[in-house]
Motif scaffolding. Sequence first.
Motif, PDB file in Angstrom:
ATOM      1  N   VAL A   1       6.751  13.000   4.498  1.00 47.83           N
ATOM      2  CA  VAL A   1       5.976  12.741   3.243  1.00 47.83           C
ATOM      3  C   VAL A   1       6.690  13.287   2.154  1.00 47.83           C
ATOM      4  CG1 VAL A   1       3.878  12.481   2.419  1.00 47.83           C
ATOM      5  CG2 VAL A   1       4.236  12.843   4.743  1.00 47.83           C
ATOM      6  N   GLY A   2       7.021  14.388   2.023  1.00 45.18           N
ATOM      7  CA  GLY A   2       7.291  15.038   0.766  1.00 45.18           C
ATOM      8  C   GLY A   2       8.417  14.361   0.335  1.00 45.18           C
ATOM      9  N   ALA A   3       9.471  14.046   0.991  1.00 40.54           N
ATOM     10  CA  ALA A   3      10.814  13.363   0.675  1.00 40.54           C
ATOM     11  C   ALA A   3      10.513  11.856  -0.075  1.00 40.54           C
ATOM     12  CB  ALA A   3      11.664  12.974   1.872  1.00 40.54           C
ATOM     13  N   SER A   4       9.661  11.286   0.865  1.00 40.28           N
ATOM     14  CA  SER A   4       9.574   9.599   0.451  1.00 40.28           C
ATOM     15  C   SER A   4       8.410   9.353  -0.995  1.00 40.28           C
ATOM     16  CB  SER A   4       8.814   8.847   1.327  1.00 40.28           C
ATOM     17  OG  SER A   4       7.372   9.338   1.655  1.00 40.28           O
ATOM     18  N   ILE A   5       7.421  10.345  -0.824  1.00 41.48           N
ATOM     19  CA  ILE A   5       6.483  10.323  -1.793  1.00 41.48           C
ATOM     20  C   ILE A   5       7.255  10.896  -3.311  1.00 41.48           C
ATOM     21  CG2 ILE A   5       4.223  11.009  -2.929  1.00 41.48           C
ATOM     22  CD1 ILE A   5       3.097  10.830  -0.053  1.00 41.48           C
ATOM     23  N   GLY A   6       7.832  12.116  -2.656  1.00 40.19           N
ATOM     24  CA  GLY A   6       8.515  12.945  -3.939  1.00 40.19           C
ATOM     25  C   GLY A   6       9.725  11.862  -4.562  1.00 40.19           C
ATOM     26  N   SER A   7      10.287  11.284  -4.012  1.00 40.78           N
ATOM     27  CA  SER A   7      11.440  10.442  -4.409  1.00 40.78           C
ATOM     28  C   SER A   7      11.151   9.349  -5.293  1.00 40.78           C
ATOM     29  CB  SER A   7      12.369   9.852  -3.464  1.00 40.78           C
ATOM     30  OG  SER A   7      11.824   9.049  -2.594  1.00 40.78           O
ATOM     31  N   ALA A   8       9.706   8.672  -4.895  1.00 44.98           N
ATOM     32  CA  ALA A   8       9.166   7.732  -5.808  1.00 44.98           C
ATOM     33  C   ALA A   8       8.709   8.401  -7.126  1.00 44.98           C
ATOM     34  CB  ALA A   8       7.864   7.150  -5.170  1.00 44.98           C
ATOM     35  N   ARG A   9       8.023   9.781  -6.963  1.00 41.86           N
ATOM     36  CA  ARG A   9       7.778  10.574  -8.075  1.00 41.86           C
ATOM     37  C   ARG A   9       8.915  10.988  -9.183  1.00 41.86           C
ATOM     38  NH1 ARG A   9       3.592  11.824  -8.882  1.00 41.86           N
ATOM     39  NH2 ARG A   9       4.072  13.350 -10.067  1.00 41.86           N
ATOM     40  N   ALA A  10      10.054  11.285  -8.429  1.00 39.31           N
ATOM     41  CA  ALA A  10      11.057  11.534  -9.133  1.00 39.31           C
ATOM     42  C   ALA A  10      11.801  10.749  -9.777  1.00 39.31           C
ATOM     43  CB  ALA A  10      12.114  12.568  -8.216  1.00 39.31           C
TER      44      ALA A  10
ATOM     45  N   CYS B   1       3.134   4.438   8.807  1.00 39.40           N
ATOM     46  CA  CYS B   1       4.323   3.743   8.223  1.00 39.40           C
ATOM     47  C   CYS B   1       4.130   3.677   6.827  1.00 39.40           C
ATOM     48  CB  CYS B   1       4.746   2.562   8.682  1.00 39.40           C
ATOM     49  SG  CYS B   1       5.407   2.483  10.560  1.00 39.40           S
ATOM     50  N   SER B   2       2.938   3.459   6.367  1.00 35.34           N
ATOM     51  CA  SER B   2       2.762   3.329   4.850  1.00 35.34           C
ATOM     52  C   SER B   2       2.855   4.849   4.368  1.00 35.34           C
ATOM     53  CB  SER B   2       1.523   2.806   4.663  1.00 35.34           C
ATOM     54  OG  SER B   2       1.263   1.412   5.052  1.00 35.34           O
ATOM     55  N   LEU B   3       2.166   5.661   4.918  1.00 34.90           N
ATOM     56  CA  LEU B   3       2.199   7.034   4.619  1.00 34.90           C
ATOM     57  C   LEU B   3       3.679   7.653   4.610  1.00 34.90           C
ATOM     58  CD1 LEU B   3       0.313   9.669   3.601  1.00 34.90           C
ATOM     59  CD2 LEU B   3       0.311  10.154   6.164  1.00 34.90           C
ATOM     60  N   PHE B   4       4.372   7.388   5.063  1.00 30.50           N
ATOM     61  CA  PHE B   4       5.766   8.154   5.490  1.00 30.50           C
ATOM     62  C   PHE B   4       6.820   7.168   4.777  1.00 30.50           C
ATOM     63  CE2 PHE B   4       3.531  10.451   8.662  1.00 30.50           C
ATOM     64  CZ  PHE B   4       4.000  11.985   8.138  1.00 30.50           C
TER      65      PHE B   4
ATOM     66  N   TRP C   1       7.846   4.335   5.949  1.00 32.08           N
ATOM     67  CA  TRP C   1       8.892   3.819   7.042  1.00 32.08           C
ATOM     68  C   TRP C   1       8.651   2.270   6.984  1.00 32.08           C
ATOM     69  CZ3 TRP C   1       6.611   7.501  11.184  1.00 32.08           C
ATOM     70  CH2 TRP C   1       7.098   8.819  10.971  1.00 32.08           C
ATOM     71  N   LEU C   2       9.934   1.991   7.464  1.00 27.47           N
ATOM     72  CA  LEU C   2       9.857   0.220   7.562  1.00 27.47           C
ATOM     73  C   LEU C   2       9.487  -0.528   6.417  1.00 27.47           C
ATOM     74  CD1 LEU C   2       8.361   0.102  11.144  1.00 27.47           C
ATOM     75  CD2 LEU C   2      10.821   0.138  10.683  1.00 27.47           C
ATOM     76  N   GLY C   3      10.016   0.080   5.119  1.00 24.23           N
ATOM     77  CA  GLY C   3       9.575  -0.728   4.116  1.00 24.23           C
ATOM     78  C   GLY C   3       7.884  -0.731   3.565  1.00 24.23           C
ATOM     79  N   PHE C   4       6.930  -0.072   4.443  1.00 24.24           N
ATOM     80  CA  PHE C   4       5.682   0.012   4.071  1.00 24.24           C
ATOM     81  C   PHE C   4       5.417   1.056   3.048  1.00 24.24           C
ATOM     82  CE2 PHE C   4       5.592  -1.953   8.350  1.00 24.24           C
ATOM     83  CZ  PHE C   4       4.679  -3.138   7.944  1.00 24.24           C
ATOM     84  N   SER C   5       4.393   0.963   2.214  1.00 20.92           N
ATOM     85  CA  SER C   5       4.170   1.780   1.488  1.00 20.92           C
ATOM     86  C   SER C   5       2.460   2.207   0.990  1.00 20.92           C
ATOM     87  CB  SER C   5       4.527   1.602   0.076  1.00 20.92           C
ATOM     88  OG  SER C   5       4.150   2.135  -1.159  1.00 20.92           O
ATOM     89  N   ALA C   6       2.264   3.441   0.965  1.00 22.35           N
ATOM     90  CA  ALA C   6       0.794   3.710   0.456  1.00 22.35           C
ATOM     91  C   ALA C   6       0.618   3.643  -0.922  1.00 22.35           C
ATOM     92  CB  ALA C   6       0.440   4.875   1.148  1.00 22.35           C
ATOM     93  N   GLY C   7       1.352   3.175  -1.624  1.00 19.84           N
ATOM     94  CA  GLY C   7       1.278   3.029  -3.215  1.00 19.84           C
ATOM     95  C   GLY C   7       1.246   4.340  -3.916  1.00 19.84           C
ATOM     96  N   VAL C   8       0.608   4.211  -5.149  1.00 20.02           N
ATOM     97  CA  VAL C   8       0.594   5.252  -6.061  1.00 20.02           C
ATOM     98  C   VAL C   8      -0.338   6.483  -5.533  1.00 20.02           C
ATOM     99  CG1 VAL C   8       0.123   6.223  -8.470  1.00 20.02           C
ATOM    100  CG2 VAL C   8       1.322   4.121  -7.920  1.00 20.02           C
TER     101      VAL C   8
END
Lengths: 240, 329
Positions: free
Chosen positions: B34-43, A56-59, A61-68
């Motif tokens: 992954v691309g979409a979520s990380i990408g949007s954070a980056r964008a 979930c963190s990686l993707f 999902w559900l408000g989790f985040s793997a950070g910068v």
Amino acid sequence: MTDSVTRDAPVLGPSARSAAASSRLFLGLTVDRRYRLLYKPAVFAASLVPLAWLTCSLFGWLGFSAGVDPVKFLELECGKTALDFIFITLMVTPAHHLAALPHLRRLRRMLGLFAFFYAALHFTVYVALDLDFNWHMVGADIVKRPYITVGFSALLMLIPLAVTSTNRMMRRLGRRWTKLHRLVYVIAAFGVWHYYWQEKIDVREPLLYAAALALLLGYRAVRAWRQKHLVPQRVQRTSA
Amino acid sequence: MALPFPRIPPSQITPPEIYFDRRTFLAGALATGVGASIGSARAATLPGQAGAPLAFTPNPSESVDALVHASGQDEQPNTWGEITNYNNYYEFGVGKTDPAAYAHELTTKPWSVAVEGEAEVTGNFHLEDFLKPYALEERIYRFRCVEAWSMVIPWVGFPLATLLKRFKPTSKAKYVAFETVYRPAQMPGQASWRAILPWPYREGLRIDEAMNPLTLMVVGLYGRELPNQDGAPLRLIVPWKYGFKGIKAIVKIRFIETQPVTTWSQAVPEAYGFYANVNPNVPHPNWSQATERRIGAPFFHQRQATLMFNGYADEVAYLYRGMDLHRYF
């Protein structure tokens, strides 16, 4: 394994009581079926929670985040989860003695295999995401960086334990199985060492693990000593 | 900060196409969510909480093009979100997100800086007066952490040399020492029970390093006032050195004759030296410095070679001619 528990009974009052208790029915299920149908699936599901959280963190999902830096996040969290499972595995024996839950040991194999699973995931993240499959660098790290040498050794030592975890291998190896699986003490120590050594300066968390390990191994040492010196008629111990 | 320079909107510094390019690249590389979520954070463009805009001019010789020209690598600037949520600033805690979480507790207005030591002009200065004479410029620098990760960051500031010259350092001023503010009440990591470094944080440079035109006093990021977690209101950036040399929240500048004690070299002398020049040939005791991971780069493509002096060798190698860099690391 159950044999040795029964033989422990005279020494350990609580164990004896629980052995008697465990023969009683619960939800209309015998101990065997309770473990097979309830506890084992529950522990299996719980052991997948860290994986679900990492995913979930990686993707996101559900408000989790793997950070910068998701790579570092995954690498570190997989490693810590592996270490946590090794520690949970090591808590099974003391828990079964102290809390009088002899059947807990039926869960130990699964917990140990999850430790191996998360350790392998940790290594995979390191090779695939941290070093981008640069095997030359992986090799150089293992040889030149002592903390990686130590961590990698711990992973290698986990392999024979995972391979010999089947009932068939337990039967085949007999007493040697117990001896072999005492490697987990070394693995735990190497795991903590690996964690301690990679820190730049803030070693508070690795030191907590080290303290926990000292407790877990100290408990075993004291118990072994007491059995050798205070109960001379009982020499044989099969628990690892 | 009313300066006679045109205000450049941030969108002009980093055109949206760059972000979107990068986003597509990421999404393609990962071929999953992954691309979409990380990408949007980056964008993400600058968020609402970004500070007041500053007046500055971009310095063309420290642009993205210049970086790419020097390294031949992808050198797109990291996003505001990355630069402000991944900080080593132990005064606020050892976690990378602790500074973003706690740095707002630090009050940076009013702020004063003490200038001391071997100089003709010394004293206490209000930050506004301290900065008034300088025209701000934007410089896009590589940022290499000693932990072997890196970013590309559009700083706003002015050369340290122009500041130092104003105080007329004497011939005895062989080094410049800096000190971070000490405020345990506002900086939880400085509280004694969790002080894992000897506070206040101290750094220093040789006078010729300090006078090098690359050495920057930073007050802004992405054309805005510097966020607290990145070292507001005043920090140092020495792009050819590891990030920890870039002392944050500066309250003291001292001209001295002997090499100053610096925090990390005091705490772990075998791992961190006074010079701390980025050098792929001198490993940290625990890890190699030959490569680095570029934060925000696509998965499976984050590792890249670390360049000597972080790619600034042409400008700074002369400072260390004849020195054994394995010894003076």
